[in-house]
Design a protein around this motif. Structure first.
Motif, short mmCIF file in Angstrom:
data_model
loop_
_atom_site.label_atom_id
_atom_site.label_comp_id
_atom_site.label_asym_id
_atom_site.label_seq_id
_atom_site.Cartn_x
_atom_site.Cartn_y
_atom_site.Cartn_z
N GLU A 77 0.83 -1.21 0.00
CA GLU A 77 0.00 0.00 0.00
C GLU A 77 0.86 1.26 0.00
O GLU A 77 0.55 2.24 -0.70
CB GLU A 77 -0.94 0.00 1.21
CG GLU A 77 -1.92 1.16 1.20
CD GLU A 77 -2.94 1.10 2.33
OE1 GLU A 77 -3.82 1.97 2.34
OE2 GLU A 77 -2.86 0.19 3.18
N PHE A 98 -6.85 1.02 -10.37
CA PHE A 98 -6.93 0.37 -9.06
C PHE A 98 -8.39 0.00 -8.77
O PHE A 98 -9.28 0.84 -8.85
CB PHE A 98 -6.41 1.33 -7.99
CG PHE A 98 -6.32 0.73 -6.62
CD1 PHE A 98 -5.24 -0.05 -6.25
CD2 PHE A 98 -7.31 0.97 -5.67
CE1 PHE A 98 -5.15 -0.58 -4.98
CE2 PHE A 98 -7.23 0.43 -4.41
CZ PHE A 98 -6.14 -0.34 -4.05
N GLY A 99 -8.63 -1.28 -8.48
CA GLY A 99 -9.98 -1.73 -8.15
C GLY A 99 -10.85 -2.11 -9.33
O GLY A 99 -11.97 -2.58 -9.14
N LYS A 101 -11.94 -4.53 -11.59
CA LYS A 101 -11.86 -6.00 -11.71
C LYS A 101 -11.79 -6.47 -13.16
O LYS A 101 -11.05 -7.40 -13.48
CB LYS A 101 -13.04 -6.65 -10.99
CG LYS A 101 -12.97 -6.48 -9.48
CD LYS A 101 -14.11 -7.20 -8.79
CE LYS A 101 -13.98 -7.02 -7.29
NZ LYS A 101 -15.01 -7.74 -6.54
N HIS A 146 -0.87 -5.99 -3.84
CA HIS A 146 -1.88 -5.09 -3.24
C HIS A 146 -2.91 -4.66 -4.29
O HIS A 146 -4.12 -4.70 -4.04
CB HIS A 146 -1.18 -3.87 -2.63
CG HIS A 146 -2.10 -2.79 -2.19
ND1 HIS A 146 -2.95 -2.91 -1.10
CD2 HIS A 146 -2.32 -1.55 -2.69
CE1 HIS A 146 -3.65 -1.79 -0.96
NE2 HIS A 146 -3.28 -0.95 -1.91
N ARG A 149 -5.07 -7.70 -5.29
CA ARG A 149 -6.05 -8.02 -4.24
C ARG A 149 -7.23 -7.05 -4.27
O ARG A 149 -8.37 -7.45 -4.07
CB ARG A 149 -5.40 -7.95 -2.85
CG ARG A 149 -4.64 -9.16 -2.44
CD ARG A 149 -4.30 -9.15 -0.96
NE ARG A 149 -3.54 -7.99 -0.54
CZ ARG A 149 -2.22 -7.91 -0.53
NH1 ARG A 149 -1.50 -8.93 -0.95
NH2 ARG A 149 -1.62 -6.82 -0.10
N SER A 150 -6.93 -5.81 -4.54
CA SER A 150 -7.97 -4.78 -4.57
C SER A 150 -8.82 -4.86 -5.83
O SER A 150 -9.80 -4.13 -5.96
CB SER A 150 -7.34 -3.39 -4.47
OG SER A 150 -6.63 -3.28 -3.25
N SER A 151 -8.43 -5.74 -6.74
CA SER A 151 -9.13 -5.86 -8.02
C SER A 151 -9.63 -7.28 -8.27
O SER A 151 -9.78 -7.69 -9.41
CB SER A 151 -8.19 -5.42 -9.14
OG SER A 151 -7.68 -4.12 -8.88
#
Length: 196
Positions: A77, A98-99, A101, A146, A149-151
């Protein structure tokens, strides 16, 4: 008596003075085995005496290489915020946001070691190391994990084994890139030679 190498691996400093319940190298069996006698191992063969320092060196070298791959204290992060966010927050030059998917799904499918190794040396519009020469490979790998994981990915921060796979993949990518650049250089030299 024992000594500790720089990375904390304990090895005997004098294999000839090992005593009860110590480990010795038996070149005839090619294995480590416990000895139960408490007398000096003066009957140790010349090969064993020669190999003991080599084995000690290899233990220390392996521990040193592992800790070198894991260098860097920043979390994924922290690296994302200081390095990656500049492009991955807004999607500059088609960087997967970021994020997102959907954007990350095909990248995650490549596998953690492949994606991280390729990104480390630079891929598509992304510069090598994400443009930060101060970021270690381990820190960079944590940042990629990181973001994954966030995606939608279930990637963990890499351990030493995964770091070796990442480094190997990065090396393969570099070799391929170098060969391509060398081919371009030969082509350029041929053009210059033909123009004379």
């Amino acid at each position: 008596m024992w000594f500790s190498c720089a990375r904390g691996v304990m090895v005997p400093d004098n294999p000839l003075q090992q005593t009860a319940s110590s480990c010795t190298f038996d070149p005839g069996l090619s294995s480590m085995h416990a000895t139960s006698h408490s007398t000096r191992l003066s009957a140790m063969s010349m090969h064993t005496r020669l190999f003991a320092p080599v084995i000690a060196f290899l233990f220390c070298h392996a521990a040193s290489a592992q800790s070198t791959l894991m260098q860097g204290k920043k979390t994924g992060e922290q690296v994302y915020t200081s390095v990656c966010m500049a492009c991955h927050e807004t999607g500059v030059a088609h960087a997967p946001k970021f994020g997102d998917k959907a954007a990350w799904a095909p990248l995650i499918a490549e596998g953690q070691h492949v994606l991280t190794g390729h990104a480390w040396v630079g891929v598509r519009a992304m510069p090598a190391r994400g443009g930060s020469n101060e970021t270690s490979l381990a820190e960079f790998a944590r940042a990629v994990a990181h973001m994954a994981r966030s995606s939608g990915g279930d990637w963990k921060d890499p351990d030493a084994r995964l770091m070796r796979q990442i480094a190997s993949e990065a090396d393969k990518r570099l070799v391929k890139s170098i060969k391509e650049q060398q081919a371009m250089q030969r082509e350029l030299h041929a053009l210059v030679k033909a123009a004379k």
